[in-house]
Design an enzyme around this catalytic site. Structure first.
Site, PDB file in Angstrom:
ATOM      1  N   ASP A 119      38.129  85.477  46.098  1.00 21.14           N
ATOM      2  CA  ASP A 119      37.980  86.915  46.351  1.00 21.14           C
ATOM      3  C   ASP A 119      37.192  87.258  47.614  1.00 21.14           C
ATOM      4  O   ASP A 119      37.264  88.383  48.104  1.00 21.14           O
ATOM      5  CB  ASP A 119      37.296  87.588  45.159  1.00 21.14           C
ATOM      6  N   HIS A 120      36.451  86.315  48.168  1.00 17.17           N
ATOM      7  CA  HIS A 120      35.530  86.638  49.262  1.00 17.17           C
ATOM      8  C   HIS A 120      36.117  86.475  50.661  1.00 17.17           C
ATOM      9  O   HIS A 120      35.579  87.027  51.617  1.00 17.17           O
ATOM     10  CB  HIS A 120      34.271  85.759  49.169  1.00 17.17           C
TER      11      HIS A 120
ATOM     12  N   ASP B   9      27.280  84.042  42.050  1.00 16.66           N
ATOM     13  CA  ASP B   9      27.308  85.316  42.759  1.00 16.66           C
ATOM     14  C   ASP B   9      26.274  86.209  42.099  1.00 16.66           C
ATOM     15  O   ASP B   9      26.129  86.204  40.871  1.00 16.66           O
ATOM     16  CB  ASP B   9      28.697  85.960  42.681  1.00 16.66           C
TER      17      ASP B   9
ATOM     18  N   ARG C 165      25.798  97.473  47.307  1.00 19.46           N
ATOM     19  CA  ARG C 165      24.754  97.231  48.310  1.00 19.46           C
ATOM     20  C   ARG C 165      25.045  98.009  49.579  1.00 19.46           C
ATOM     21  O   ARG C 165      26.201  98.209  49.954  1.00 19.46           O
ATOM     22  CB  ARG C 165      24.643  95.744  48.635  1.00 19.46           C
TER      23      ARG C 165
ATOM     24  N   SER D  51      22.166  88.418  47.775  1.00 19.77           N
ATOM     25  CA  SER D  51      23.185  87.500  47.290  1.00 19.77           C
ATOM     26  C   SER D  51      22.584  86.191  46.789  1.00 19.77           C
ATOM     27  O   SER D  51      21.495  85.781  47.198  1.00 19.77           O
ATOM     28  CB  SER D  51      24.174  87.203  48.424  1.00 19.77           C
TER      29      SER D  51
ATOM     30  N   ARG E 296      23.677  83.324  47.514  1.00 17.51           N
ATOM     31  CA  ARG E 296      24.185  82.231  48.352  1.00 17.51           C
ATOM     32  C   ARG E 296      23.144  81.151  48.637  1.00 17.51           C
ATOM     33  O   ARG E 296      22.088  81.386  49.212  1.00 17.51           O
ATOM     34  CB  ARG E 296      24.776  82.779  49.646  1.00 17.51           C
TER      35      ARG E 296
END
Length: 757
Positions: A94-95, A159, A447, A642, A644
């Site tokens: 999806d990213h 995520d 965000r 995030s 990440r």
């Protein structure tokens, strides 16, 4: 059936006994969060865990990964020595889909551009027993809500908006990829026992107010770090009145207050959603243990006795909110928003309005927004702003097309984007005449940090419900209040928008031709995972070096970051997403968004070896080439945003040895520990001011590194003077072993090798 019904049956079969054992252990009634937490302990305990202090090992039921973070997580898992994942796991593409023209063209371009990555993720999922959701299938959190979330379960996801699944009564927590590797390898997942914040919702929403306004209000109360280290549990008759997807919206944006996760109790709204998404069997199982999927009655009666903090919101009087710009906790009731726009000299003209995303792309959201678009047509109103729609999944997209909602958006000039994250994460080719011109956009996303959506510091991004976003798109003016103001239509008449209407669930049910799911091979032993050694997007990992066994001396200061330093500042998304599977290449974005406290510039720091100023990554590479380690110094809530883990892996890869800050965001601190980094906090926050640009830094006490024992930092200043002060850490025994071994993955690999002998 894509979900694991046998796993859910096992969870529910054990739940009553585990809840009763927890009630006996704690000697009091239980909140919902406590029931789920203690039911998912990795090993039984005879001692209650202290909230906010005790580190606890859990056994989550499943793992979900999005494509940008899954690359690094699965590259790590490849080295863990297992033939198959230990718990049900999925990957969601999806990213990596950039919003540029429209859904069809953008998806085709992404499939072509990212073929190497998608082929890698598909094949490695096939090999290790992981469900794979193809590009175009939808955004991870919406797909999880539609297929995998279940009341009383526990899930981790790579995520930060994984908590979306709390809308179906699940404790779903955002983590770094290394945490996912642990759980997929069959190891416990560790978390500091969260504190509990209770939000009591009374009354019932009506008119323009939506579930989004609940979390926008809560964000204004708690701020971006007010929920740090806590689970937010919503309860009360107002909570039960919200749709399951509305609950999901609220839980999704709990990430914006720093919460570990958010959760709602099981109710009829959740049962309805489970049934309409082909999970009637799960609803029946949940109904059989319903009392264990809700807090005890005594908690409702006296919540202050059981929560660390209690907030009460009356839905009858709650106004629609607009939050921003530049931070999701700057909350404005719609009645005060126009005044705020004028007083702060924010651009009044609305240039782009965007609805959808993982936060607000439910059938209910889209149908209420479409009702306003239909009004614009009927009342002869033009859509004054650019208007985009991002469906959360192919299931939603197909259904809203069938029901004519997409046709309505098309009539007002709306552009439907791919079922992907798109502009919400900076994957947006924004069309603007002057990128330096101050401008305003509004989204129903989660965000709105500077540069978050379009990479432009000049963009003032605001967050609101899809209904408010659509109304403001029709007006093209941020000072318009749809509850009270009128608009001039094409005939010069003053017209007022009626309250939005919609449906919680599609009257004719959901439908889809191809949801986009690929089941893994029954036997993955013969599946080949190929990574080209010449690829600039994928790179097999080498193990990080173990600790030398000595104190760290002579470290250089890489950067003293000033103010907000999120994971977007540390490791930007947008164009850098394509390098998420190549650690060396993506390390070229390390800290390029952080503001240097010594010159108020980004990506410009002093190289202590040459005295010259240069880019942060290049400076760190020069230190690494010279065999010199470095320290990054930061401000409050360092690493918010995030999940990440690249924000931790990049400094580790380039030779940063420690991150020293006033305070950490939870996920980022854990990510640093997993990678064998030192994550330290100032014992006295004023010591931040003692850091000078040319300092040489020693970190002492590592030879006796122990839980709860402070370390010391010595600053050797350019003028020959020194400063020494204590620093804190939150490492436990296991995490100290990670540090010594050079990272958690080194420990996992060693244990797997030992078990095979």
């Amino acid at each position: 059936m894509v979900f694991d019904i046998d796993m859910i049956k096992r969870v529910y079969a054990a739940l009553p006994g585990k809840v009763e054992a927890t009630r006996q252990l704690l000697g009091r009634p239980l909140t919902l969060a406590e029931k789920i937490l203690y039911a998912h302990l990795y090993a039984p305990t005879t001692t209650p865990f202290e909230r906010g202090k005790s580190y606890v090992e859990f056994a989550p039921d499943r793992v979900a990964m999005q494509d940008a973070t899954a690359q690094m997580a699965l590259l790590q898992f490849m080295t863990a020595g297992r033939e198959k994942v230990a718990v049900p796991s999925t990957v969601h593409c999806d990213h990596l889909i950039q919003a540029k023209v429209g859904a069809t063209q953008d998806l085709a371009a992404a499939v072509d551009t990212n073929k190497e990555v998608y082929d890698f993720l598909s094949s490695i999922s096939d090999k290790y027993g992981i469900g794979f959701w193809k590009p175009g299938a939808g955004i991870i959190h919406q797909v999880v809500l539609e297929n995998y979330a279940f009341p009383g379960g526990m899930m981790i996801g790579t995520d930060s908006h994984t908590p979306n699944a709390g809308g179906l009564g699940m404790l779903a927590i955002g983590v770094g990829g290394a945490d996912a590797v642990d759980v997929m390898a069959g190891l416990p997942w560790e978390l500091k026992m969260p504190k509990l914040i209770g939000v009591k919702l009374t009354g019932k929403m009506s008119g323009w107010t939506s579930a989004k306004d609940v979390i926008l209000k809560v964000a204004g109360i708690l701020t971006v770090k007010g929920g740090t280290g806590a689970i937010v549990e919503y309860f009360g008759e107002g909570a039960d009145s919200l749709s399951a997807t509305g609950k999901g919206t609220i839980c999704n944006m709990g990430a914006e207050i720093g919460a570990t996760c958010s959760v709602f109790a099981y109710d009829s709204k959740m049962a309805d959603y489970l049934k309409v998404t082909s999970r009637a069997e799960v609803a029946a199982l949940a109904d059989a243990v319903k009392d264990h999927l809700r807090p005890d009655a005594e908690v409702y009666a006296d919540p202050k006795k059981y929560f660390d903090e209690v907030i009460e919101i009356d839905l009858n009087t709650l106004e629609p909110h607009v939050n921003g710009p530049f931070t999701p906790d700057l909350a404005w009731p719609i009645s005060k928003f126009a005044q705020a726009i004028k007083e702060n000299n924010w651009p009044e003209k609305l240039e782009v309005a965007l609805i959808g995303s993982c936060t607000n792309s439910s059938y209910e959201d889209i149908s209420r927004s479409a009702s306003l678009a239909k009004q614009a047509i009927d009342k002869q109103l033009d859509m004054k702003s650019e208007f985009t729609i991002t469906p959360g999944s192919e299931l939603v997209r197909y259904t809203i097309e069938r029901d004519g909602l997409l046709a309505t958006f098309d009539q007002v000039g709306g552009v439907v984007l791919a079922n992907a994250c798109g502009p919400c994460i900076g994957q947006w080719a924004r069309h603007i005449d002057d990128p330096n011109r101050k401008n305003s956009i509004i989204t129903s996303f989660n965000r709105n940090f500077a540069k978050r959506n379009d990479g432009l510091a000049s963009t003032h991004a605001f967050v609101a419900s899809p209904e408010i976003v659509t109304a403001l798109a029709i007006a093209g003016d941020l000072t318009f209040n749809p509850l009270t103001d009128t608009l001039k239509n094409k005939n010069g008449e003053d017209v007022k928008l009626d309250e939005p209407t919609g449906f919680e669930l599609p009257v004719k049910g959901f439908a889809v031709d191809d949801a986009g799911y690929q089941a893994p091979a029954e036997d993955g032993s013969k599946v080949q995972v190929i990574v080209s050694p010449t690829s600039d997007r994928l790179q097999l990992l080498d193990a990080f070096a173990a600790w030398e066994g000595t104190d760290l001396k002579g470290l250089k200061l890489l950067i003293k970051a000033k103010g907000k330093c999120t994971t977007d500042h540390i490791s930007m998304a947008g164009p850098w997403l394509k390098y998420r599977g190549h650690l060396d290449n993506i390390s070229n974005n390390m800290l390029i968004g952080a503001v240097n406290a010594f010159n108020d510039k980004t990506d410009t720091v002093k190289n202590s070896l040459t005295g010259e100023y240069g880019a942060v990554p290049a400076t760190m590479r020069a230190y690494k080439a010279a065999g010199v380690g470095a320290v990054v110094v930061g401000d409050e809530n360092y690493g918010e945003g995030s999940s990440r883990e690249h924000a931790a892996m990049e400094p580790r890869h380039l030779g940063v040895r420690a991150i020293l800050v006033k305070s950490f965001a939870r996920i980022h601190e854990t990510n640093l520990k997993k990678q064998g980094m030192l994550g330290l906090t100032f014992a006295n926050k004023e010591d931040y001011d003692k850091i000078q640009e040319d300092d040489s830094i020693d970190i002492l006490g590592l030879t006796t590194f122990a839980p709860g024992k402070q370390l010391s930092v010595v600053l050797h200043h350019k003028d020959g003077s020194t400063d020494e002060f204590a620093v804190n850490h939150t490492y436990n025994e296991q995490q100290i072993e990670w540090f010594k071994a050079g990272g958690a993955l080194n420990v996992i690999r060693a244990e797997a090798a030992k078990n095979k002998k």
